[in-house]
Scaffold this active site. Structure first.
Site, PDB file in Angstrom:
ATOM      1  N   ALA A  34       5.125 -12.078  15.005  1.00 12.68           N
ATOM      2  CA  ALA A  34       5.369 -13.292  15.109  1.00 12.68           C
ATOM      3  C   ALA A  34       5.539 -14.353  14.620  1.00 12.68           C
ATOM      4  O   ALA A  34       6.631 -15.377  14.672  1.00 12.68           O
ATOM      5  CB  ALA A  34       3.868 -13.559  15.787  1.00 12.68           C
ATOM      6  N   TYR A  36       7.845 -13.963  12.368  1.00  9.16           N
ATOM      7  CA  TYR A  36       9.691 -13.197  12.816  1.00  9.16           C
ATOM      8  C   TYR A  36      10.086 -13.409  13.747  1.00  9.16           C
ATOM      9  O   TYR A  36      11.219 -14.405  13.790  1.00  9.16           O
ATOM     10  CB  TYR A  36       9.953 -11.804  12.339  1.00  9.16           C
ATOM     11  CG  TYR A  36      11.226 -11.121  12.524  1.00  9.16           C
ATOM     12  CD1 TYR A  36      11.892 -11.244  11.352  1.00  9.16           C
ATOM     13  CD2 TYR A  36      11.951 -11.016  14.037  1.00  9.16           C
ATOM     14  CE1 TYR A  36      13.898 -10.977  11.652  1.00  9.16           C
ATOM     15  CE2 TYR A  36      12.986 -10.727  14.201  1.00  9.16           C
ATOM     16  CZ  TYR A  36      14.037 -10.158  12.651  1.00  9.16           C
ATOM     17  OH  TYR A  36      14.406 -10.036  12.770  1.00  9.16           O
ATOM     18  N   ASP A  37       9.816 -13.824  14.534  1.00 10.31           N
ATOM     19  CA  ASP A  37       9.933 -14.746  15.916  1.00 10.31           C
ATOM     20  C   ASP A  37       9.970 -15.656  15.839  1.00 10.31           C
ATOM     21  O   ASP A  37      10.943 -16.617  16.614  1.00 10.31           O
ATOM     22  CB  ASP A  37       9.087 -14.233  17.031  1.00 10.31           C
ATOM     23  CG  ASP A  37       9.065 -12.106  18.010  1.00 10.31           C
ATOM     24  OD1 ASP A  37      10.720 -11.704  17.128  1.00 10.31           O
ATOM     25  OD2 ASP A  37       8.436 -11.996  18.190  1.00 10.31           O
ATOM     26  N   SER A  84      18.520  -5.623  23.203  1.00  7.49           N
ATOM     27  CA  SER A  84      17.165  -6.297  23.238  1.00  7.49           C
ATOM     28  C   SER A  84      16.765  -6.671  24.242  1.00  7.49           C
ATOM     29  O   SER A  84      17.431  -6.625  25.293  1.00  7.49           O
ATOM     30  CB  SER A  84      17.327  -7.266  22.093  1.00  7.49           C
ATOM     31  OG  SER A  84      16.258  -7.083  21.288  1.00  7.49           O
ATOM     32  N   LEU A  85      15.388  -7.455  24.234  1.00  6.59           N
ATOM     33  CA  LEU A  85      15.509  -7.796  25.318  1.00  6.59           C
ATOM     34  C   LEU A  85      14.579  -9.392  24.904  1.00  6.59           C
ATOM     35  O   LEU A  85      14.444  -9.761  23.823  1.00  6.59           O
ATOM     36  CB  LEU A  85      13.449  -7.419  25.905  1.00  6.59           C
ATOM     37  CG  LEU A  85      13.607  -6.555  26.458  1.00  6.59           C
ATOM     38  CD1 LEU A  85      12.636  -5.321  26.593  1.00  6.59           C
ATOM     39  CD2 LEU A  85      14.546  -6.511  27.960  1.00  6.59           C
ATOM     40  N   GLU A 146       6.823  -2.905  33.172  1.00  8.90           N
ATOM     41  CA  GLU A 146       5.847  -1.910  32.390  1.00  8.90           C
ATOM     42  C   GLU A 146       5.390  -2.579  30.998  1.00  8.90           C
ATOM     43  O   GLU A 146       5.815  -3.550  30.789  1.00  8.90           O
ATOM     44  CB  GLU A 146       7.863  -0.876  32.029  1.00  8.90           C
ATOM     45  CG  GLU A 146       8.027  -0.197  33.199  1.00  8.90           C
ATOM     46  CD  GLU A 146       9.157  -0.096  32.592  1.00  8.90           C
ATOM     47  OE1 GLU A 146       9.884   0.554  31.634  1.00  8.90           O
ATOM     48  OE2 GLU A 146       9.915   0.352  33.806  1.00  8.90           O
ATOM     49  N   LYS A 148       5.022  -2.973  27.565  1.00  2.00           N
ATOM     50  CA  LYS A 148       6.173  -3.193  26.475  1.00  2.00           C
ATOM     51  C   LYS A 148       5.525  -2.186  25.227  1.00  2.00           C
ATOM     52  O   LYS A 148       4.250  -3.349  24.288  1.00  2.00           O
ATOM     53  CB  LYS A 148       6.479  -4.427  26.204  1.00  2.00           C
ATOM     54  CG  LYS A 148       7.263  -4.697  25.062  1.00  2.00           C
ATOM     55  CD  LYS A 148       7.750  -5.835  25.267  1.00  2.00           C
ATOM     56  CE  LYS A 148       9.374  -5.817  23.772  1.00  2.00           C
ATOM     57  NZ  LYS A 148       9.213  -5.013  22.309  1.00  2.00           N
ATOM     58  N   CYS A 440     -24.539  -9.713  -8.609  1.00  4.85           N
ATOM     59  CA  CYS A 440     -24.802 -10.210  -8.016  1.00  4.85           C
ATOM     60  C   CYS A 440     -24.285 -11.979  -7.706  1.00  4.85           C
ATOM     61  O   CYS A 440     -25.328 -12.112  -9.029  1.00  4.85           O
ATOM     62  CB  CYS A 440     -25.743  -9.999  -7.150  1.00  4.85           C
ATOM     63  SG  CYS A 440     -26.261 -10.304  -5.546  1.00  4.85           S
TER      64      CYS A 440
HETATM   65  S1  IVH Z   1      13.291  -2.014  28.655  1.00  6.75           S
HETATM   66  C1  IVH Z   1      17.574  -2.853  28.031  1.00  6.75           C
HETATM   67  N1  IVH Z   1      11.204  -1.385  28.794  1.00  6.75           N
HETATM   68  O1  IVH Z   1      11.766  -3.467  23.345  1.00  6.75           O
HETATM   69  C2  IVH Z   1      16.525  -2.757  27.628  1.00  6.75           C
HETATM   70  N2  IVH Z   1      11.726  -1.515  26.287  1.00  6.75           N
HETATM   71  O2  IVH Z   1      12.185  -5.592  22.312  1.00  6.75           O
HETATM   72  C3  IVH Z   1      15.776  -2.039  27.173  1.00  6.75           C
HETATM   73  N3  IVH Z   1      10.492  -1.984  24.901  1.00  6.75           N
HETATM   74  O3  IVH Z   1      14.849  -2.192  22.528  1.00  6.75           O
HETATM   75  C4  IVH Z   1      14.905  -2.108  26.851  1.00  6.75           C
HETATM   76  N4  IVH Z   1       8.537  -0.602  25.913  1.00  6.75           N
HETATM   77  O4  IVH Z   1      12.346  -1.009  22.002  1.00  6.75           O
HETATM   78  C5  IVH Z   1      12.208  -1.322  27.623  1.00  6.75           C
HETATM   79  N5  IVH Z   1       8.802  -0.146  29.040  1.00  6.75           N
HETATM   80  C6  IVH Z   1      10.200  -1.177  28.098  1.00  6.75           C
HETATM   81  C7  IVH Z   1       9.582  -1.254  26.825  1.00  6.75           C
HETATM   82  C8  IVH Z   1      11.232  -1.321  26.225  1.00  6.75           C
HETATM   83  C9  IVH Z   1       8.632  -0.959  24.371  1.00  6.75           C
HETATM   84  C10 IVH Z   1      10.935  -1.755  23.748  1.00  6.75           C
HETATM   85  C11 IVH Z   1      12.393  -1.374  23.416  1.00  6.75           C
HETATM   86  C12 IVH Z   1      13.497  -2.317  23.011  1.00  6.75           C
HETATM   87  C13 IVH Z   1      12.297  -3.441  22.894  1.00  6.75           C
HETATM   88  C14 IVH Z   1      12.784  -5.229  22.959  1.00  6.75           C
END
Ligand code: IVH
Length: 707
Positions: A34, A36-37, A84-85, A146, A148, A440
């Site tokens: 958090a 870092y973000d 990344s996402l 999904e 994470k 104590c």
């Molecule tokens: S999809 C191009 N699905 O989150 C997108 N990533 O912050 C591919 N991660 O590098 C990623 N659960 O290591 C995807 N259900 C999920 C995930 C997931 C964890 C991680 C993954 C990715 C990072 C992005």
């Protein structure tokens, strides 16, 4: 942020690069995600608002992914970039993504329609719109949601069904070859069989179950070594070992979330189909995947998992929302670092950094001396945390946290806040390791004792005023005698004034001695005395809990109360008799027996009795014991019963209702919003899962539905 924005951007890029290296390359981050973000977000905002001042360099951390691959492993150039996402931190940000997406989708479809000469969204003048109109747009897409997984992104390549390569993400373009290491994971198939395509690349997350992480850390602490900070870093460290045998010993697991490439095999229209295909080939696909038709449902789903994240035996830090339609994904494309067709909804952080003001030691009712951190207040895991436990002397030493340090504080779910470790680079110069106090901190200042081979330190002075206060606070607490208004502050006032020394004294308190005390008027005094009076008739089990007998919790206290019926019968029971009770056992039995055998207990009981304490005997159950010896776990909300009523109904029929599923569980009753881990566990162990109607039947007849 005051100051020169250009300078700040420069500073942020250096900070982010430093912490990124620690995270991605050394598997030893100093900062929680958090924090870092936040740095990355601050930079992104500055870059966006000052684009006119300085162009954003291509290697800015806002435009790149991960860290440089380690020279310890051979490099692997990814077939497609491992991206990344983008993150959404709250519902507004998720909705904003939804709107951006709607706009892009419309643009894509318009372009296609124009190209094909078919109907496009048109302006009032009738020309096809290059840009969709302002304002919210309807969106009728399928979103694949999904979990994470908080693990390590890994790419697996198969040729003619054989696993030929495993790679980390690295900087997204070039990763590390960890083939020998991934081969040691039981979850990862090495041979897909005769129906495998010529080429297949599967991406997913390697993770460490929380239970395995806790076991690893317990072993490290027992050996006096520094524990790992969290399961993710342990997983990353375990996966990137030079010696695959070390990886093999770490119980790593894998969830697949992406079919990245396929040749000589089927094609798919939707992401969900592709995941089902991976499942059919033997890849583990997370069971909590949902395809939803609207952003409202997606939001509800994210909200659900934010609340239930701790039902799982692995860490998740959000929900990944992906467009399910693969053709549309192609059209939407990606930015330099992340696809436009997906977003990560991140949960509120459970780890944050703050200043450790001081380390103090609290004395519990048994005399246990527990070190704890006094912190600069920090909002983490949904609450403001000012104190956090440090458990014991060895843990402080192993974590080497010192007053003045910036520390990572973790508060996960209902677990009490904990100091995970210090941020070494932020340690002030000249600090010394913290020393456990020798005496104590109460006015008697008696020496503290740590027995050979034990991890806990105790104040063994029976008269210690801190212990005495804690015993009284426990006596009056909710699950015990439940005396409203008699909390820590009031107890301290009463004992310091010499009005109360032990629980029996509470029942002889006179209004005259309390009036005017600490400014109390008649109403406060009467309220307190009425609450004390009311407690005289609490159930016998509550009084047993209130005594604070070692090892004796509420469940065993209820069993003992039901079996013996009166205080006197329990006081004279033999340890062997007590030990035969279901859920009691020799350790608790011995503790009860020893406690009642003490002369001081006999004196306390006599004085309580003399003051009119008359605990209610448990009512004998009129129900038939159809569940005798059986164990029924209830999860989720039932229509006809509160959780307590369901448990009471099971107990009344001779059964047990523990909080978790084990081999001994007879059945799991499932209501609305059940705990996913309980159902998964039941499925793993082959334990029947029943609904409320079957539960009603079970209570009546003791029989489970057929099949
Ligand atoms: S999809 C191009 N699905 O989150 C997108 N990533 O912050 C591919 N991660 O590098 C990623 N659960 O290591 C995807 N259900 C999920 C995930 C997931 C964890 C991680 C993954 C990715 C990072 C992005």
């Amino acid at each position: 942020m005051a100051g020169d924005p250009v300078e700040r951007m420069h500073e942020l890029r250096e900070l982010i690069a430093h912490h990124g290296r620690l995270y991605h390359e050394l598997d030893a981050p100093e900062l929680p995600d958090a924090d870092y973000d936040r740095l990355v977000r601050e930079l992104a905002v500055l870059e966006a608002t000052h684009a006119d001042l300085v162009p954003v360099p291509d290697d800015s951390p806002t435009r790149t992914v991960g860290g440089a691959p380690s020279a310890a492993f051979a490099p692997v150039v990814h077939r497609f970039a491992m991206m990344s996402l983008d993150n959404a931190m709250d519902h507004d940000e998720l909705s904003a993504w939804g709107e951006r997406l709607a706009r892009s989708v419309l643009r894509v479809r318009n372009a296609a329609a124009v190209a094909e000469g078919t109907e496009a969204v048109r302006s009032e003048e009738g020309t096809a719109l290059a840009e969709p109109p302002e304002g919210p747009l309807p969106l009728a897409e399928r979103f694949c949601c999904e979990l994470k997984i908080d693990g390590v992104a890994t790419a697996l390549t198969y040729e003619n069904g054989r696993l030929v390569q495993g790679a980390t993400r690295g900087d997204g373009r070039v990763g590390e070859n960890i083939t020998d290491n991934v081969r040691t994971l039981g979850d990862i198939p090495t041979d897909l069989g005769p129906n495998a395509p010529a080429l297949l690349e599967v991406r997913g997350e390697v993770y460490l179950p929380i239970s395995a992480f806790e076991a690893t850390n317990a072993a490290l602490l027992a050996a006096g070594q520094k524990p790992y900070v969290n399961p993710r870093n342990t997983a990353a460290g375990s996966l990137r070992q030079k010696d695959p045998a070390v990886t093999a010993g770490r119980q790593l697991r894998f969830w697949s979330y992406q079919l990245a490439a396929i040749e000589g095999g089927p094609t798919f229209d939707s992401h969900e189909q592709s995941l089902r295909y991976l499942e059919s080939l033997g890849f583990p696909v997370n069971p909590e995947i949902r395809v939803l038709g609207s952003l409202e449902e997606v939001l509800a789903h994210c909200r659900h998992w934010a609340e239930h994240r701790h039902d799982l035996d692995y860490d998740i830090d959000g929900v990944v929302v992906k467009i399910d339609d693969l053709a549309l994904r192609e059209e939407l494309g990606s930015t330099a670092r992340a696809p436009r067709w997906a977003i990560a909804f991140k949960f509120p952080p459970e780890e944050r950094t703050t200043l450790l003001r001081d380390i103090e030691v609290s004395i519990g009712r048994t005399g246990r001396a527990t070190p704890f951190a006094r912190l600069e207040p920090v909002f983490v895991g949904g609450v403001t945390v000012e104190t956090a436990t440090l458990h014991n002397e060895d843990q402080v030493a192993a974590k080497d946290v010192r007053p003045g340090d910036t520390v990572i504080v973790r508060r996960a779910g209902d677990v009490i806040p904990e100091v995970v470790g210090a941020v070494p680079s932020l340690r002030p110069p000249g600090s010394e390791p913290w020393q456990f106090p020798r005496v104590c901190s109460c006015p008697l200042a008696t020496p503290l004792v740590r027995a050979e081979g034990e991890s806990d330190t105790f104040c063994v002075e029976a008269e210690c005023p801190f212990q005495r206060d804690q015993r009284l606070i426990h006596f009056a607490s909710r699950g015990a005698m439940d005396i409203e208004g008699l909390g820590e502050r009031t107890v301290r006032l009463l004992t310091e004034a010499g009005l109360v020394r032990d629980p029996a004294d509470l029942y002889t308190l006179a209004a005259e001695s309390l009036l005017g005390f600490d400014g109390w008027g008649e109403i406060s005094v009467n309220n307190l005395l009425r609450a004390i009076e009311d407690s005289k008739a609490r159930p016998l089990a509550n009084l047993l809990v209130a005594f604070g007998v070692r090892h004796l919790g509420p469940a065993a206290a209820a069993v003992v109360a039901r079996a013996f019926g009166s205080l006197e019968a329990i006081a004279t029971a033999r340890a062997e008799e007590l030990a035969t009770l279901e859920g009691v056992g020799p350790v608790i039995a011995e503790a009860i027996h020893t406690w009642f055998a003490r002369p001081s207990t006999a004196d306390l009981v006599a004085r309580l009795r003399a003051a009119g304490v008359d605990p209610q005997a448990p009512v004998a159950s009129s129900e038939r014991p159809v569940l005798a010896g059986r164990s029924i776990v209830v999860t989720g909300t039932l229509d006809g019963y509160t959780r307590e009523q369901a448990e009471a109904a099971i107990l009344a029929r001779g059964g047990k209702s523990p909080g978790s599923v084990s081999k001994k569980t007879t059945a799991v009753v499932v209501g609305a919003e059940p705990g996913a881990s309980k159902i998964t566990k039941a499925a793993e162990l082959g334990i029947p899962v029943i609904d409320e109607a079957a539960f009603v039947q079970l209570l009546e007849t003791g029989a489970l539905p057929e099949g």
